[in-house]
Scaffold this motif. Structure first.
Motif, PDB file in Angstrom:
ATOM      1  N   ASP A 144      43.101  10.988  27.070  1.00 28.81           N
ATOM      2  CA  ASP A 144      44.417  10.551  26.587  1.00 28.81           C
ATOM      3  C   ASP A 144      44.615   9.113  27.074  1.00 28.81           C
ATOM      4  O   ASP A 144      45.090   8.883  28.180  1.00 28.81           O
ATOM      5  CB  ASP A 144      45.504  11.466  27.129  1.00 28.81           C
ATOM      6  CG  ASP A 144      46.892  11.092  26.627  1.00 28.81           C
ATOM      7  OD1 ASP A 144      47.013  10.084  25.894  1.00 28.81           O
ATOM      8  OD2 ASP A 144      47.856  11.798  26.980  1.00 28.81           O
TER       9      ASP A 144
ATOM     10  N   SER B 265      48.161   7.772  28.400  1.00 32.91           N
ATOM     11  CA  SER B 265      48.843   8.392  29.529  1.00 32.91           C
ATOM     12  C   SER B 265      49.214   7.360  30.598  1.00 32.91           C
ATOM     13  O   SER B 265      48.484   6.394  30.836  1.00 32.91           O
ATOM     14  CB  SER B 265      47.956   9.474  30.146  1.00 32.91           C
ATOM     15  OG  SER B 265      48.543   9.993  31.323  1.00 32.91           O
TER      16      SER B 265
ATOM     17  N   LYS C  99      43.643  14.961  26.583  1.00 31.84           N
ATOM     18  CA  LYS C  99      44.521  15.095  25.420  1.00 31.84           C
ATOM     19  C   LYS C  99      44.872  16.574  25.238  1.00 31.84           C
ATOM     20  O   LYS C  99      44.073  17.465  25.556  1.00 31.84           O
ATOM     21  CB  LYS C  99      43.775  14.555  24.199  1.00 31.84           C
ATOM     22  CG  LYS C  99      44.506  14.601  22.882  1.00 31.84           C
ATOM     23  CD  LYS C  99      43.612  13.993  21.790  1.00 31.84           C
ATOM     24  CE  LYS C  99      44.275  14.030  20.428  1.00 31.84           C
ATOM     25  NZ  LYS C  99      43.398  13.415  19.381  1.00 31.84           N
ATOM     26  N   ASN C 100      46.052  16.847  24.744  1.00 34.45           N
ATOM     27  CA  ASN C 100      46.454  18.226  24.473  1.00 34.45           C
ATOM     28  C   ASN C 100      45.437  18.884  23.528  1.00 34.45           C
ATOM     29  O   ASN C 100      45.219  18.397  22.410  1.00 34.45           O
ATOM     30  CB  ASN C 100      47.847  18.239  23.833  1.00 34.45           C
ATOM     31  CG  ASN C 100      48.404  19.638  23.679  1.00 34.45           C
ATOM     32  OD1 ASN C 100      47.675  20.616  23.537  1.00 34.45           O
ATOM     33  ND2 ASN C 100      49.719  19.744  23.672  1.00 34.45           N
TER      34      ASN C 100
ATOM     35  N   ASP D 241      45.615  21.258  21.596  1.00 39.44           N
ATOM     36  CA  ASP D 241      46.185  21.618  20.296  1.00 39.44           C
ATOM     37  C   ASP D 241      46.142  20.453  19.309  1.00 39.44           C
ATOM     38  O   ASP D 241      46.277  20.668  18.094  1.00 39.44           O
ATOM     39  CB  ASP D 241      47.638  22.077  20.466  1.00 39.44           C
ATOM     40  CG  ASP D 241      47.753  23.394  21.233  1.00 39.44           C
ATOM     41  OD1 ASP D 241      46.756  24.144  21.263  1.00 39.44           O
ATOM     42  OD2 ASP D 241      48.825  23.647  21.811  1.00 39.44           O
ATOM     43  N   ASN D 242      45.976  19.233  19.826  1.00 40.04           N
ATOM     44  CA  ASN D 242      45.949  18.051  18.959  1.00 40.04           C
ATOM     45  C   ASN D 242      44.533  17.527  18.723  1.00 40.04           C
ATOM     46  O   ASN D 242      44.359  16.487  18.100  1.00 40.04           O
ATOM     47  CB  ASN D 242      46.801  16.942  19.577  1.00 40.04           C
ATOM     48  CG  ASN D 242      48.260  17.339  19.711  1.00 40.04           C
ATOM     49  OD1 ASN D 242      48.784  18.075  18.877  1.00 40.04           O
ATOM     50  ND2 ASN D 242      48.923  16.864  20.760  1.00 40.04           N
ATOM     51  N   VAL D 243      43.529  18.231  19.226  1.00 38.51           N
ATOM     52  CA  VAL D 243      42.132  17.806  19.069  1.00 38.51           C
ATOM     53  C   VAL D 243      41.618  18.231  17.698  1.00 38.51           C
ATOM     54  O   VAL D 243      41.856  19.356  17.244  1.00 38.51           O
ATOM     55  CB  VAL D 243      41.254  18.410  20.181  1.00 38.51           C
ATOM     56  CG1 VAL D 243      39.778  18.128  19.913  1.00 38.51           C
ATOM     57  CG2 VAL D 243      41.665  17.838  21.537  1.00 38.51           C
ATOM     58  N   THR D 244      40.911  17.310  17.024  1.00 39.09           N
ATOM     59  CA  THR D 244      40.289  17.602  15.730  1.00 39.09           C
ATOM     60  C   THR D 244      38.811  17.221  15.771  1.00 39.09           C
ATOM     61  O   THR D 244      38.339  16.609  16.734  1.00 39.09           O
ATOM     62  CB  THR D 244      40.978  16.821  14.596  1.00 39.09           C
ATOM     63  OG1 THR D 244      40.677  15.418  14.741  1.00 39.09           O
ATOM     64  CG2 THR D 244      42.492  17.029  14.620  1.00 39.09           C
TER      65      THR D 244
ATOM     66  N   ASP E  93      37.707  13.627  16.644  1.00 39.11           N
ATOM     67  CA  ASP E  93      37.650  13.157  18.031  1.00 39.11           C
ATOM     68  C   ASP E  93      36.217  13.101  18.559  1.00 39.11           C
ATOM     69  O   ASP E  93      35.927  12.345  19.495  1.00 39.11           O
ATOM     70  CB  ASP E  93      38.484  14.066  18.935  1.00 39.11           C
ATOM     71  CG  ASP E  93      39.978  13.875  18.743  1.00 39.11           C
ATOM     72  OD1 ASP E  93      40.432  12.714  18.804  1.00 39.11           O
ATOM     73  OD2 ASP E  93      40.686  14.867  18.535  1.00 39.11           O
TER      74      ASP E  93
END
Length: 218
Positions: free
Chosen positions: A18, A21, A31-32, A34-37, A40
């Motif tokens: 992140d 930060s 990084k969260n 849930d937001n990783v694709t 990345d």
């Protein structure tokens, strides 16, 4: 009693850095998840390299943590290096990593200097590989008839790069002239001449924009 130390192994499958930060760490927070694709984990910087060649005839694109956040905590990085005819990756070190350098195109002389001041070097042709031990001074010089293309891998997510000439003659604040004149056995005018020739910031510094592992970018 013997004492051993090493970087810790990752505690999760991945930790996408992140970069935004505000937290100070030896590295970057994650990084969260849930937001990783999938995006990345893929890097296109070597394809879309729009950097300009520097004064030494070199340009490089870095896939370290500051540009490829997926390598955070994984202990790896890679750069793409291009050298014009006669171009040089000037003597430098990577304080945090051993380097594996692969020549893909062209003809170069690559070498490193040990702490006993012994130089090991060789002319490289395509698909030759050289290993450069951690923190040793090394260089690459294009002696071919055209551009050279190389890829370097590192066992650190942020190897850092320190160029010898710039460290000594273009630091902030400056190294006292007396230190340089005595060390290089030259007079003040030569020191000032070298400083003036290095007054333009090294471009690009693709390995690290931090002097320690503790980083924060906004």
């Amino acid at each position: 009693m013997p004492c051993y130390g090493a970087d810790p192994s990752p505690l999760q499958d991945y930790c996408i850095a992140d970069l935004s930060s505000d937290i100070y760490l030896n590295g970057y927070p994650c990084k969260n998840p849930d937001n990783v694709t999938a995006d990345d984990f893929f890097y296109e910087g070597f394809i879309n390299d729009t950097r300009q060649f520097d004064a030494d005839g070199m340009k490089a694109s870095g896939a370290h943590v500051d540009y490829f956040p997926a390598v955070n905590t994984l202990g790896v990085a890679m750069i793409q290096i291009q050298l014009l005819k006669g171009g040089v990756a000037a003597p430098h070190t990577h304080p945090r990593a051993t380097e594996m350098l692969l020549l893909m195109k062209g003809k170069v002389i690559a070498g490193f200097i040990t702490t006993d001041n012994v130089l090991f070097y060789k002319t490289m042709t395509p698909k030759m590989l050289v290993v450069i031990p951690q923190a040793l001074v090394h260089f690459v010089y294009n002696v071919g008839e055209g551009r050279a293309l190389l890829y370097a891998g590192y066992n650190s997510q942020q190897p850092a790069t320190q160029y010898m000439a710039h460290a000594l003659f273009n630091s902030t604040p400056s190294v006292p002239d007396g230190v340089l004149t005595r060390s290089f056995r030259v007079n003040d005018s030569i020191v000032e001449l070298i400083k003036s020739s290095l007054s333009v910031p090294l471009f690009p510094d693709i390995m690290s924009n931090t002097s320690s592992g503790s980083v924060r970018l906004k």
